[in-house]
Design a protein around this motif. Structure first.
Motif, mmCIF file in Angstrom:
data_model
loop_
_atom_site.group_PDB
_atom_site.id
_atom_site.type_symbol
_atom_site.label_atom_id
_atom_site.label_comp_id
_atom_site.label_asym_id
_atom_site.label_seq_id
_atom_site.Cartn_x
_atom_site.Cartn_y
_atom_site.Cartn_z
ATOM 1 N N SER A 108 -1.159 8.822 1.127
ATOM 2 C CA SER A 108 -0.821 10.209 0.816
ATOM 3 C C SER A 108 -0.284 10.921 2.044
ATOM 4 C CB SER A 108 -2.028 10.953 0.258
ATOM 5 O OG SER A 108 -3.067 11.008 1.217
ATOM 6 N N ARG A 110 -6.568 2.877 -6.426
ATOM 7 C CA ARG A 110 -6.462 4.085 -5.614
ATOM 8 C C ARG A 110 -7.840 4.449 -5.066
ATOM 9 N NH1 ARG A 110 -4.360 10.105 -6.997
ATOM 10 N NH2 ARG A 110 -3.568 10.506 -4.921
ATOM 11 N N TYR A 111 -7.836 4.861 -3.809
ATOM 12 C CA TYR A 111 -9.075 5.227 -3.128
ATOM 13 C C TYR A 111 -8.959 6.642 -2.581
ATOM 14 C CZ TYR A 111 -9.880 0.230 -3.341
ATOM 15 O OH TYR A 111 -10.051 -1.056 -3.791
ATOM 16 N N ARG A 112 -10.031 7.383 -2.711
ATOM 17 C CA ARG A 112 -10.156 8.721 -2.136
ATOM 18 C C ARG A 112 -10.954 8.560 -0.849
ATOM 19 N NH1 ARG A 112 -14.039 12.635 -2.188
ATOM 20 N NH2 ARG A 112 -13.293 14.774 -2.225
ATOM 21 N N THR A 134 -8.926 15.138 2.895
ATOM 22 C CA THR A 134 -9.136 14.036 1.966
ATOM 23 C C THR A 134 -7.828 13.264 1.910
ATOM 24 O OG1 THR A 134 -10.778 15.228 0.696
ATOM 25 C CG2 THR A 134 -9.693 13.398 -0.403
ATOM 26 N N TRP A 135 -7.904 12.007 2.191
ATOM 27 C CA TRP A 135 -6.746 11.131 2.300
ATOM 28 C C TRP A 135 -6.780 10.190 1.113
ATOM 29 C CZ3 TRP A 135 -6.705 6.069 5.284
ATOM 30 C CH2 TRP A 135 -5.417 5.707 5.677
ATOM 31 N N TYR A 136 -5.634 9.847 0.573
ATOM 32 C CA TYR A 136 -5.567 8.934 -0.569
ATOM 33 C C TYR A 136 -4.801 7.681 -0.176
ATOM 34 C CZ TYR A 136 -7.420 12.742 -3.258
ATOM 35 O OH TYR A 136 -8.233 13.735 -3.731
ATOM 36 N N LEU A 137 -5.330 6.561 -0.608
ATOM 37 C CA LEU A 137 -4.785 5.253 -0.314
ATOM 38 C C LEU A 137 -4.630 4.505 -1.633
ATOM 39 C CD1 LEU A 137 -4.406 2.604 1.431
ATOM 40 C CD2 LEU A 137 -6.909 2.455 1.407
ATOM 41 N N THR A 138 -3.484 3.909 -1.858
ATOM 42 C CA THR A 138 -3.263 3.068 -3.032
ATOM 43 C C THR A 138 -2.917 1.673 -2.545
ATOM 44 O OG1 THR A 138 -2.428 4.947 -4.302
ATOM 45 C CG2 THR A 138 -1.931 2.755 -5.159
ATOM 46 N N SER A 142 -15.490 1.426 1.204
ATOM 47 C CA SER A 142 -15.669 1.393 -0.250
ATOM 48 C C SER A 142 -15.772 -0.069 -0.664
ATOM 49 C CB SER A 142 -14.478 2.055 -0.953
ATOM 50 O OG SER A 142 -14.592 1.924 -2.353
ATOM 51 N N TYR A 179 0.840 -1.191 0.000
ATOM 52 C CA TYR A 179 0.000 0.000 0.000
ATOM 53 C C TYR A 179 0.879 1.247 0.000
ATOM 54 C CZ TYR A 179 1.269 0.043 4.896
ATOM 55 O OH TYR A 179 1.984 0.049 6.057
#
Length: 134
Positions: free
Chosen positions: A6, A80-82, A15-19, A57, A3
């Motif tokens: 951000s 990728r998730y917002r 707003t956090w981003y996760l990949t 999600s 993973y």
């Protein structure tokens, strides 16, 4: 398989981003869906929040444009998730959990490692600590 975040110490209201990196070990015969969630751990001042889902999600990867039956073994895919974090989110520790499931049957693929305590079928990815910010 891994993973990227951000911000390793997210702040409520941002707003956090996760990949997430996924890799099929064999050719898949079904189009699986993915569910990701951020869950509250017990907080000293808010014990009733334990297990509460803060963000979630669920659905097919790549908005159904690249189903898992098209994935080739050994190839890495990046999803990728917002994650919009609520501004009133209490500071403290949270767990990021994931699962892969067949939407037709509801069957969850068993995780190879790090199954989440109290949530069979979910992989416990990482502990996340909410930060008060700058």
């Amino acid at each position: 398989t891994g993973y990227a975040l951000s911000n390793p110490f997210p702040v409520p209201g941002e707003t956090w981003y996760l990949t997430l990196r996924w890799r099929a070990l064999e050719q898949l015969d079904r189009d699986y869906h993915f569910e990701i969630m951020l869950v509250a751990e017990p907080q000293p001042d808010l014990p009733q929040a334990a297990g509460q889902i803060v963000w979630q999600s669920a659905g097919p990867p790549f908005d159904e444009q690249f189903p898992t039956t098209w994935w080739r073994p050994g190839r890495t895919h990046y999803l990728r998730y917002r994650v919009p974090l609520p501004p009133d989110l209490p500071l403290g520790n949270y767990r990021l959990l994931a699962r892969v499931y067949d939407p037709a049957s509801g069957e969850t693929l068993a995780p190879a490692l790090h199954e989440a305590a109290g949530r069979p079928g979910y992989v416990d990815l990482i502990e996340v600590r909410m930060s008060p910010g700058p």
